[in-house]
Design an enzyme around this catalytic site. Structure first.
Site, PDB file in Angstrom:
ATOM      1  N   ARG A  10      64.936  59.897  69.700  1.00 61.69           N
ATOM      2  CA  ARG A  10      64.671  61.339  69.609  1.00 61.69           C
ATOM      3  C   ARG A  10      65.738  62.233  70.231  1.00 61.69           C
ATOM      4  O   ARG A  10      65.941  63.356  69.780  1.00 61.69           O
ATOM      5  CB  ARG A  10      63.303  61.687  70.213  1.00 61.69           C
ATOM      6  N   ASP A  18      60.406  50.111  64.436  1.00 62.80           N
ATOM      7  CA  ASP A  18      60.334  51.485  63.912  1.00 62.80           C
ATOM      8  C   ASP A  18      59.605  52.379  64.914  1.00 62.80           C
ATOM      9  O   ASP A  18      58.808  53.250  64.547  1.00 62.80           O
ATOM     10  CB  ASP A  18      59.659  51.540  62.543  1.00 62.80           C
ATOM     11  N   GLY A  53      54.610  58.392  61.949  1.00 59.04           N
ATOM     12  CA  GLY A  53      55.210  57.566  62.988  1.00 59.04           C
ATOM     13  C   GLY A  53      54.225  57.036  64.004  1.00 59.04           C
ATOM     14  O   GLY A  53      53.259  57.706  64.370  1.00 59.04           O
TER      15      GLY A  53
END
Length: 441
Positions: free
Chosen positions: A66, A313, A332
């Site tokens: 991020r 992931d 997500g």
């Protein structure tokens, strides 16, 4: 903490070297120094690993940190601490940041952050196209020279087949794989979950399995035409693994990965287990959780070696990203800290061989991206070379409690579930970097 550690009496599994037996492991001076029975190491800190599995540090081909640009979801520091707790000592960072690493200077800036703030080893993945917008190629040669481990536009599939073929050809010339999210967005309108009986019952838009299969088939043919290495990210469908198996039978340099979420969960997680639909946005992931038949096909393909690697992931989100109507919520699942326990639970159920699980988390992903050539000892336990290992307790009974997680992302559909097995301790760079306390993950 000490740099002289004796891990005593664990089941050492190192698929890269064909090791599987009850042995001692001595770590000193920053390296795995010795692996054999009954090591005498006076003065070393002793970790009694009886009943545990000792394996190389995990290698993750697909993670989202991020930072930069989305620090409200996660930072390099928080997410690599989460990775460490999950047993991951080498991770590949996807390029969906702001700015995205599509040229040398941006990559250099992000890599500096990785070196400064990372708690584990971070390998950057560079963009395929500028800004991940799918219009023109990124500066692939600059990115390769800057040290990227692969190229990807992550969740933005490269729609233009000519551009994709050119990208494959150039990546191949640079000696790097291209990791592609295989989807055909034109086949659906931003589907929020798997298209099928559950989406119909819940009244949610769906992504058909054919959208993944069609994209996999196209990209395999483009890779064959370009003579390039293609890595298929997070395969989710039975038909997808059939196409990959066919490509491998043709001798094409195709590799692929599957996530712990798609091995452990199905589309039913969206609806929840109660009498009324839960519309659990924590189960919203792209590509979506599929059917039980798909899940079983993925497990079988992993067991057969058609699927090479398990990759998380890991996708942390701020709480406000998920506290929305299902169609509007972010895709997500945050799973660094629950991945090993969900996989060990599958092993305890007899659905996944422990030896194959370890291979898919260590030597196999290291080989997919050539990490084992770039980082000596990655994905293996080789005396005098390797620096990382993880100790797993397959018998531990733990409860998933995201409130205790290091990750900023608490977005998991596993909250409150009881799982069998957990990471007990992690040695990174020859140092005892983390030990689990309590009955939670």
């Amino acid at each position: 903490m000490t740099d002289r550690i004796l891990v005593r009496g664990g089941r050492v599994i190192d698929p890269a070297r064909g090791v599987d037996g009850v042995l001692d492991v001595l770590v000193e001076s920053g390296y795995v120094a010795d692996i054999r029975s009954r090591i005498d190491a006076a003065g070393a800190r002793v970790i009694d690993a009886a009943g545990c599995v000792v394996a190389p540090g995990f290698v993750d081909l697909h993670a989202h940190l991020r930072e930069p640009g989305f620090e409200q979801k996660g930072t390099i520091a928080t997410e690599t601490e989460a990775a460490l707790r999950g047993g991951f000592t080498t991770i590949c960072a996807m390029p969906n940041t702001r700015p995205a690493p599509d040229c040398g200077p941006v990559l250099e800036s992000i890599a500096d952050r990785f070196r400064r703030d990372g708690r584990v080893r971070i390998l950057p993945i560079g963009c395929i196209t500028r800004g991940r917008e799918g219009r023109e190629l990124a500066e692939l040669a600059e990115l390769a020279a800057g040290g990227v481990i692969a190229f990807s536009d992550d969740g933005s599939p490269v729609a233009d087949p000519r551009l994709m073929r050119n990208a494959l050809a150039l990546a191949g010339a640079l000696g790097l794989p291209l990791s592609e999210h295989c989807d055909s967005p034109e086949m659906h309108t931003g589907g929020a979950m798997n298209e099928g009986a559950v989406s119909e019952r819940l009244g949610l838009s769906g992504q058909p399995a054919a959208a993944e299969a069609a994209a996999i088939a196209r990209n395999i043919e483009l890779a064959a035409a370009a003579g390039a290495r293609l890595h298929i990210a997070h395969v989710t469908t039975a038909r997808g693994v059939e196409l990959i198996a066919e490509a491998k039978q043709r001798g094409l340099p195709i590799t692929c990965e599957v996530t712990p979420s798609h091995l452990f969960l199905t589309e039913d997680a969206v609806a929840g287990g109660g009498p009324e639909p839960a519309y659990d946005t924590n189960a919203k992931i792209n590509p979506p959780l599929r059917t039980e038949a798909d899940r079983r096909a993925l497990l079988a393909a992993l067991d057969d070696g058609i699927i090479d690697a398990i990759a998380t992931d890991h996708a942390p989100h701020a709480i406000e990203d998920k506290l929305l109507e299902f169609e509007d919520a972010a895709f997500g699942i945050s799973c660094f800290e629950s991945a090993a326990s969900s996989l060990l639970t599958l092993a305890a159920r007899g659905e996944l061989r422990l030896e194959r699980m370890v291979q898919a988390l260590t030597s196999a992903p290291a080989a997919c991206f050539g990490i084992d050539r770039r980082i000596p000892g990655a994905g293996r336990l080789e005396p005098g070379v390797s620096r990382d290992l993880v100790i797993l307790d397959p018998a531990a009974e733990v409860t998933v409690d995201p409130a205790r997680w290091a990750s900023k992302g608490k977005n998991t559909p596993l909250a409150g579930q009881r799982l069998r097995g957990a990471v007990r301790a992690v040695i990174f760079d020859g140092t005892l970097a983390w030990e689990r306390e309590g009955a939670h993950v």
